[in-house]
Design an enzyme around this catalytic site. Sequence first.
Site, PDB file in Angstrom:
ATOM      1  CG  ASN A   9      47.263  42.498  32.105  1.00 23.91           C
ATOM      2  OD1 ASN A   9      47.628  43.398  31.344  1.00 23.91           O
ATOM      3  ND2 ASN A   9      46.054  41.953  32.031  1.00 23.91           N
ATOM      4  CE  LYS A  11      43.778  43.820  34.379  1.00 19.88           C
ATOM      5  NZ  LYS A  11      42.570  43.486  35.123  1.00 19.88           N
ATOM      6  CG  HIS A  95      42.599  39.856  30.352  1.00 18.37           C
ATOM      7  ND1 HIS A  95      41.496  40.526  30.853  1.00 18.37           N
ATOM      8  CD2 HIS A  95      43.452  39.704  31.396  1.00 18.37           C
ATOM      9  CE1 HIS A  95      41.693  40.766  32.139  1.00 18.37           C
ATOM     10  NE2 HIS A  95      42.873  40.279  32.489  1.00 18.37           N
ATOM     11  CD  GLU A  97      40.335  43.653  32.268  1.00 19.29           C
ATOM     12  OE1 GLU A  97      41.339  44.078  31.669  1.00 19.29           O
ATOM     13  OE2 GLU A  97      40.307  43.494  33.511  1.00 19.29           O
ATOM     14  CD  GLU A 167      43.647  36.983  34.835  1.00 22.68           C
ATOM     15  OE1 GLU A 167      44.527  37.502  35.516  1.00 22.68           O
ATOM     16  OE2 GLU A 167      43.074  37.587  33.905  1.00 22.68           O
ATOM     17  N   GLY A 173      40.127  42.695  39.866  1.00 23.75           N
ATOM     18  CA  GLY A 173      39.991  44.098  40.240  1.00 23.75           C
ATOM     19  C   GLY A 173      38.941  44.357  41.308  1.00 23.75           C
ATOM     20  CB  SER A 213      42.047  40.347  43.999  1.00 26.14           C
ATOM     21  OG  SER A 213      41.031  41.123  43.377  1.00 26.14           O
TER      22      SER A 213
END
Length: 252
Positions: A9, A11, A95, A97, A167, A173, A213
């Site tokens: 991904n 992003k 996701h 985010e 996730e 991240g 990660s």
Amino acid sequence: MRKRVIAGNWKMNKTLTEATQFVDEVVKSIPADEKVEAIVCAPFPHLATLVEKTKGTNLKISAQNMHFEDNGAFTGEVSPVMLKDLGVSHVVIGHSERREYFAETDETVNKKTHAAFNHGLTPIVCVGETLEQREANETMSLVETQVKKALEGLTNDQVAQTIIAYEPVWAIGTGKTASNEDANEVCAHIRNVVKSLTDEATAEAVVIQYGGSVKPSNVDELLAQSDIDGALVGGASLEADSFLQLVEAGTK
Ligand SMILES: O=C(CO)COP(=O)(O)O
């Protein structure tokens, strides 16, 4: 055995030039192994070019989001019809985010999951808890609710084709990975939730990824877990070399 699915991904990263270079490099060395499916989730403006460049290769192209309607007055949005027409195969839905910054809810995730199937796209549905939720011991119930709501109204066949990505938000991240056991425990719980909604065969078929990660140095041990069938990878998917190592790990 379930196939392994390694998805990068990107992003909001990479220009079209950088994306094209990456794909040119990756398709040259991607393993031709039925056991592993390799996917790149690219920004919208790059999709048409990347689909063209990957035709006849083992690399698939996914979008990172979409609207649930086919068309209409939704300025700035992209529809499943458009993605299908481009030849995109997968779409990431929900996701964290998007849930955090763009008001994605369990309800819109469900609408998008249905829209994906209505248009022949495979959804990669993301679920996962925040650090506060983990510390409050809410992980299992939260993830269960997210999975149930995302899959509501789908046929067993559609559920079997859905890719679910666990996730944990606190691992994205941050360099912090859930321990292999913790990640597997949640993925096994997700499979049980799927079983409770459908049946044993469907639960056994559904691909569950871990994300947060993941990198070449920890992917083997994650994939060795009983209920982790793949990885959804951010940072470590941005370099062709590292992405190829992750895909390679899926063939073992
Ligand atoms: O959000 C992720 C993939 O969707 C994970 O990102 P990182 O691999 O950079 O932690």
